[in-house]
Design a protein around this motif. Structure first.
Motif, PDB file in Angstrom:
ATOM      1  N   VAL A  99      -3.288   4.494  -1.242  1.00 37.85           N
ATOM      2  CA  VAL A  99      -3.539   3.738  -2.351  1.00 37.85           C
ATOM      3  C   VAL A  99      -3.619   2.235  -2.034  1.00 37.85           C
ATOM      4  N   GLY A 100      -4.635   1.589  -2.385  1.00 36.41           N
ATOM      5  CA  GLY A 100      -4.840   0.115  -1.957  1.00 36.41           C
ATOM      6  C   GLY A 100      -5.649  -0.104  -0.610  1.00 36.41           C
TER       7      GLY A 100
ATOM      8  N   LEU B 176       0.800  -1.112  -0.110  1.00 36.57           N
ATOM      9  CA  LEU B 176      -0.077   0.102   0.057  1.00 36.57           C
ATOM     10  C   LEU B 176       0.903   1.202   0.018  1.00 36.57           C
ATOM     11  N   TRP B 177       0.374   2.320  -0.713  1.00 39.80           N
ATOM     12  CA  TRP B 177       1.317   3.615  -0.653  1.00 39.80           C
ATOM     13  C   TRP B 177       0.431   4.706   0.050  1.00 39.80           C
ATOM     14  N   LEU B 178       1.156   5.172   0.910  1.00 36.15           N
ATOM     15  CA  LEU B 178       0.623   6.199   1.790  1.00 36.15           C
ATOM     16  C   LEU B 178       1.499   7.772   1.030  1.00 36.15           C
ATOM     17  N   VAL B 179       0.643   8.543   0.646  1.00 38.13           N
ATOM     18  CA  VAL B 179       1.108   9.600  -0.089  1.00 38.13           C
ATOM     19  C   VAL B 179       1.505  10.644   1.023  1.00 38.13           C
ATOM     20  N   LEU B 180       2.812  11.095   0.487  1.00 39.24           N
ATOM     21  CA  LEU B 180       3.479  12.255   1.400  1.00 39.24           C
ATOM     22  C   LEU B 180       3.461  13.560   0.491  1.00 39.24           C
ATOM     23  N   GLY B 181       3.817  14.497   1.170  1.00 41.22           N
ATOM     24  CA  GLY B 181       4.438  16.088   0.463  1.00 41.22           C
ATOM     25  C   GLY B 181       3.223  16.337  -0.703  1.00 41.22           C
TER      26      GLY B 181
END
Lengths: 237, 237
Positions: free
Chosen positions: A78-79, A46-51
């Motif tokens: 994401v995911g 899973l991808w956690l969005v930073l910035g």
């Protein structure tokens, strides 16, 4: 890894669990246009969005048209909704929009969080919200005009209970915004033109001035079964 | 109360839990047009649909148009997705379509099931599926024509991997079907006319003959990012 707390879902985790999770994660930066994962892939991360970067989630129709399902920004994951499926398979292709830094969360580490009853409960609440949000968007696509759908998007960016003027900023370029709203570029241009003419809003680059929030809600929200100010959960909401 | 097992979610419950749940439930019959609950009500009861009746879930837009969110049939549960919300409030008004027998499940009895980890897990899986299903419907409303959307609905009723002819039955009248597909009656009529002309299907009362499944999928599924045969979960899916 303090960035994990950007996701409201992780903010409520007990410190020990958050620490264990952080140990399993790593940071990664993707450049514009880079693919994080493809639709149909088994979900491993899973991808956690930073910035400030964004991630576009899209699929391709059989005749080759891109269907943008969502655009996720800071603090969004994401995911997330797929991670609890019986057979977690990515429903969409994830592509970086602008350079984007993410926290990579192994699916296994995420799954083990669900052993915690309180976290499972929070996840249920999140998915319940998400389902209703999505149903409202389905409603909008049948009941709102394209100009109203664009107005609705801007109102959710403004997200103010105040009356009078407001300034918002398109969170991404108009091409992607058109796709996110399910319009082709020509339809989007017409919708924007109509919205300007009918509600007096003006656009300069990515900056949008809404001269009168009440006028825009009167124009947009009549065809919606919700009430303004309404919920928003990110740049692509 | 064997009817509880019509819902796949309850089918996997251990017998003792199912028995406790059944003891808290009661049967009730609503006549056509009767309101089970209103949008905005605190969710006190979930309704599992038995027999042949249906339940229409709808909201009203600010300007007074009815927006049909779903139509549920046998084995489906009104309020399921809302039951796990932080503040469970009915998002839609639920109205009986035809006489309909339901099992009334107190919200409290449902909530206590969630203490069971396996049930909470099954509920997460259900909501995960539901979210993707809803996203696909949102996509359809932007990328499919109205004739394709109607064709898609018929294909999901047919739900056959076979080629050649198939006969399906509209699960409810054309007025409600139009509303469920987010079309006004005139748009629906035009869509049906076009679908008949373009794919050769014929309609007699509520019965629809699809002369060639492959011809209909070629017509309909090109504008969808899914693959046929696809999932279906009830008469309003």
């Amino acid at each position: 890894m303090a960035g994990l707390c950007l996701a409201p879902l992780f903010g409520a985790l007990p410190e020990a669990r958050l620490k264990t999770l952080a140990q399993a994660c790593r940071l990664k930066t993707y450049s514009h246009g880079e693919v994080l994962g493809h639709a149909g892939d088994a979900l491993e991360t899973l991808w956690l969005v930073l910035g400030m970067g964004l991630i576009k989630l899209s699929r391709e129709t059989a005749d080759g048209t891109e269907a943008v399902w969502d655009v996720l920004g800071q603090g969004e994951i994401v995911g997330l909704e797929t991670a609890v499926a019986k057979t977690p398979t990515a429903p969409t292709t994830a592509v970086a929009v602008g350079p984007v830094e993410v926290i990579c969360i192994p699916h296994e580490a995420f799954s083990s969080l669900l052993e915690d009853g309180a976290f499972a409960r929070a996840m249920l609440e999140h998915l319940s919200d998400q389902t209703n949000r999505q149903r409202l968007e389905t409603e909008h696509r049948a009941h709102q005009t394209t100009a109203q759908r664009l107005g609705c998007f801007l109102l959710r960016l403004a997200h103010t209970p105040e009356e009078g003027e407001a300034t918002v900023r398109f969170p991404f370029d108009k091409g992607l915004l058109a796709a996110r709203l399910g319009m082709d570029p020509a339809t989007f241009s017409r919708a924007l033109g109509k919205l300007k003419a009918d509600t007096g809003l003006s656009v300069s680059g990515l900056s949008v001035t809404i001269p009168d929030i009440r006028r825009l809600t009167a124009y947009t929200c009549g065809s919606c079964s919700g009430t303004y100010p309404c919920l928003t959960d990110g740049p692509g909401a």
